[in-house]
Design a protein around this motif. Sequence first.
Motif, short mmCIF file in Angstrom:
data_model
loop_
_atom_site.label_atom_id
_atom_site.label_comp_id
_atom_site.label_asym_id
_atom_site.label_seq_id
_atom_site.Cartn_x
_atom_site.Cartn_y
_atom_site.Cartn_z
N GLU A 99 0.62 6.07 -4.98
CA GLU A 99 -0.41 6.22 -3.94
C GLU A 99 -0.61 4.91 -3.18
O GLU A 99 -0.84 4.90 -1.97
CB GLU A 99 -1.71 6.68 -4.59
N SER A 100 -0.50 3.78 -3.87
CA SER A 100 -0.61 2.47 -3.21
C SER A 100 0.53 2.26 -2.22
O SER A 100 0.33 1.75 -1.12
CB SER A 100 -0.62 1.35 -4.26
N ARG A 102 2.18 4.65 -0.72
CA ARG A 102 1.96 5.60 0.37
C ARG A 102 0.90 5.09 1.36
O ARG A 102 1.07 5.20 2.57
CB ARG A 102 1.53 6.95 -0.21
N LYS A 103 -0.17 4.48 0.83
CA LYS A 103 -1.28 4.02 1.69
C LYS A 103 -1.09 2.59 2.20
O LYS A 103 -1.81 2.17 3.10
CB LYS A 103 -2.60 4.14 0.93
N VAL A 107 -4.52 0.84 -4.51
CA VAL A 107 -5.44 1.94 -4.83
C VAL A 107 -5.76 1.83 -6.31
O VAL A 107 -4.90 2.06 -7.15
CB VAL A 107 -4.77 3.32 -4.53
#
Length: 111
Positions: A99-100, A102-103, A107
């Motif tokens: 997720e980190s 991706r963003k 995160v």
Amino acid sequence: MATYTYDTRLFHDLNLFGETAEDIFKVLHEVFNVELNDFIFDEYFPMEISEDVACIDNLEMLLFFKFDIFLKNIFKKLAGKVDEIYDKYEPITLHMVEESIRKGRWVNFIG
């Protein structure tokens, strides 16, 4: 063969810490451009040379060798101490890492 899931934790399950963990986050920053301003390493991992890592290593050594009745008491004490050590550090899951990436920023919680 090991199975990894989104819930697999870097330190708690994969035993990654110290310089190895630092290298992972260096790659996240330099290769995947993840901003790590809010990331505090010591909240998630022990340092390579620390009392915490020495205790975990001692327990792993006892598990490696077949231990006798005398060593079972030492094992129980060490196992309890290792549980306390793992509780000191927040877990980082593979889902958090993905997720980190991706963003593009760290995160620290997936809800």
